[in-house]
Design a protein around this motif. Structure first.
Motif, PDB file in Angstrom:
ATOM      1  N   ALA A   1       0.722  -1.392  -0.027  1.00 17.72           N
ATOM      2  CA  ALA A   1       0.007   0.229   0.011  1.00 17.72           C
ATOM      3  C   ALA A   1       0.914   1.023  -0.028  1.00 17.72           C
ATOM      4  CB  ALA A   1      -0.785  -0.026   1.309  1.00 17.72           C
TER       5      ALA A   1
ATOM      6  N   THR B   1       2.537   1.514  -3.667  1.00 16.26           N
ATOM      7  CA  THR B   1       1.404   2.091  -4.602  1.00 16.26           C
ATOM      8  C   THR B   1       1.202   3.687  -4.520  1.00 16.26           C
ATOM      9  OG1 THR B   1      -0.272   1.279  -3.223  1.00 16.26           O
ATOM     10  CG2 THR B   1       0.621  -0.243  -5.167  1.00 16.26           C
ATOM     11  N   GLU B   2       0.927   3.964  -3.065  1.00 14.09           N
ATOM     12  CA  GLU B   2       0.711   5.314  -2.812  1.00 14.09           C
ATOM     13  C   GLU B   2       1.913   6.223  -3.441  1.00 14.09           C
ATOM     14  OE1 GLU B   2      -1.417   8.479  -1.857  1.00 14.09           O
ATOM     15  OE2 GLU B   2      -2.189   6.437  -1.847  1.00 14.09           O
TER      16      GLU B   2
ATOM     17  N   LYS C   1       1.789   6.556  -7.158  1.00 12.03           N
ATOM     18  CA  LYS C   1       0.667   7.484  -7.339  1.00 12.03           C
ATOM     19  C   LYS C   1       0.880   8.815  -7.124  1.00 12.03           C
ATOM     20  CE  LYS C   1      -3.200   6.433  -5.279  1.00 12.03           C
ATOM     21  NZ  LYS C   1      -4.568   6.522  -4.450  1.00 12.03           N
ATOM     22  N   GLN C   2       1.668   9.403  -6.164  1.00 13.69           N
ATOM     23  CA  GLN C   2       2.123  10.551  -5.788  1.00 13.69           C
ATOM     24  C   GLN C   2       3.331  10.937  -6.627  1.00 13.69           C
ATOM     25  OE1 GLN C   2       2.028  12.003  -2.081  1.00 13.69           O
ATOM     26  NE2 GLN C   2       0.318  10.954  -1.577  1.00 13.69           N
TER      27      GLN C   2
ATOM     28  N   ASP D   1      -2.334   7.937   8.136  1.00 15.42           N
ATOM     29  CA  ASP D   1      -2.738   7.111   7.041  1.00 15.42           C
ATOM     30  C   ASP D   1      -1.410   7.230   6.031  1.00 15.42           C
ATOM     31  OD1 ASP D   1      -3.040   9.593   6.330  1.00 15.42           O
ATOM     32  OD2 ASP D   1      -4.764   9.515   5.228  1.00 15.42           O
ATOM     33  N   VAL D   2      -1.520   6.551   4.931  1.00 16.38           N
ATOM     34  CA  VAL D   2      -0.489   6.198   4.067  1.00 16.38           C
ATOM     35  C   VAL D   2      -0.274   7.570   3.269  1.00 16.38           C
ATOM     36  CG1 VAL D   2       0.213   4.929   2.016  1.00 16.38           C
ATOM     37  CG2 VAL D   2      -0.911   3.646   3.793  1.00 16.38           C
ATOM     38  N   GLN D   3      -1.423   8.208   3.044  1.00 20.64           N
ATOM     39  CA  GLN D   3      -1.071   9.419   2.076  1.00 20.64           C
ATOM     40  C   GLN D   3      -0.060  10.503   3.129  1.00 20.64           C
ATOM     41  OE1 GLN D   3      -4.076   8.202   2.692  1.00 20.64           O
ATOM     42  NE2 GLN D   3      -4.689   7.504   0.617  1.00 20.64           N
TER      43      GLN D   3
END
Length: 171
Positions: free
Chosen positions: A133, A136-137, A140-141, A159-161
């Protein structure tokens, strides 16, 4: 009799050669390079040193365990220690833990670390629970190569973000 003459001659020569070889072996008892060590000439320490060249030598008063005996001994010790720990820990007393929100972790990201190494570092420190996770984050960023070197502080449950944003922000 003339037909068997060569056979008889070969057998006779073989017997004579065998007797000569046997006589030569009985005259010479040892090879020239080897020393013949008599047991009564050696003291116990010298005998132990000589036999240690070829064998494992232990004193009589030292207990040597087989693998099965060692395994059972280790299992009993582990069981005894776990019983001691269970007896020492009271069951009705609540555990003293710090609140989850106040836990602060400071992480240092070294130069030239790739995203997987940073993910491993975050996993070991307990900041993230899922490595996939996080990666992938991060993809994505667009931050696989933009992770900032230095100290990053993480406080509480994030959280991951937010974790990715913290790693990409300049300190």
């Amino acid at each position: 009799m003339l037909k068997n003459r060569s056979m008889m001659l070969g057998i006779g020569i073989g017997i004579i050669m065998g007797a000569l070889l046997l006589q030569m072996m009985s005259v010479r008892t040892s090879a020239p390079g080897q020393t013949n060590l008599a047991l009564d000439e050696l003291d116990p320490q010298k005998l132990k040193d000589e036999s240690a060249k070829y064998y494992q030598v232990f004193d009589k008063n030292i207990k040597v365990y087989t693998q099965a005996e060692l395994d059972t001994l280790v299992q009993t010790k582990v069981k005894e220690e776990s019983d001691k720990l269970a007896a020492a820990k009271p069951k009705d007393q609540p555990k003293a833990t710090s609140p989850e929100g106040s836990q602060k972790i400071i992480l240092y990201v070294q130069p030239n670390l790739d995203a997987t190494a940073v993910a491993d570092l975050l996993m070991k420190s307990g900041i993230i629970a899922d490595r996939k996770a996080f990666t992938t984050e991060l993809e994505k960023q667009g931050g696989n190569t933009k992770i900032q070197v230095g100290f990053h502080s993480f406080e509480g449950v994030l959280d991951v973000q937010k974790i990715v944003a913290n790693l990409l922000a300049a300190q």
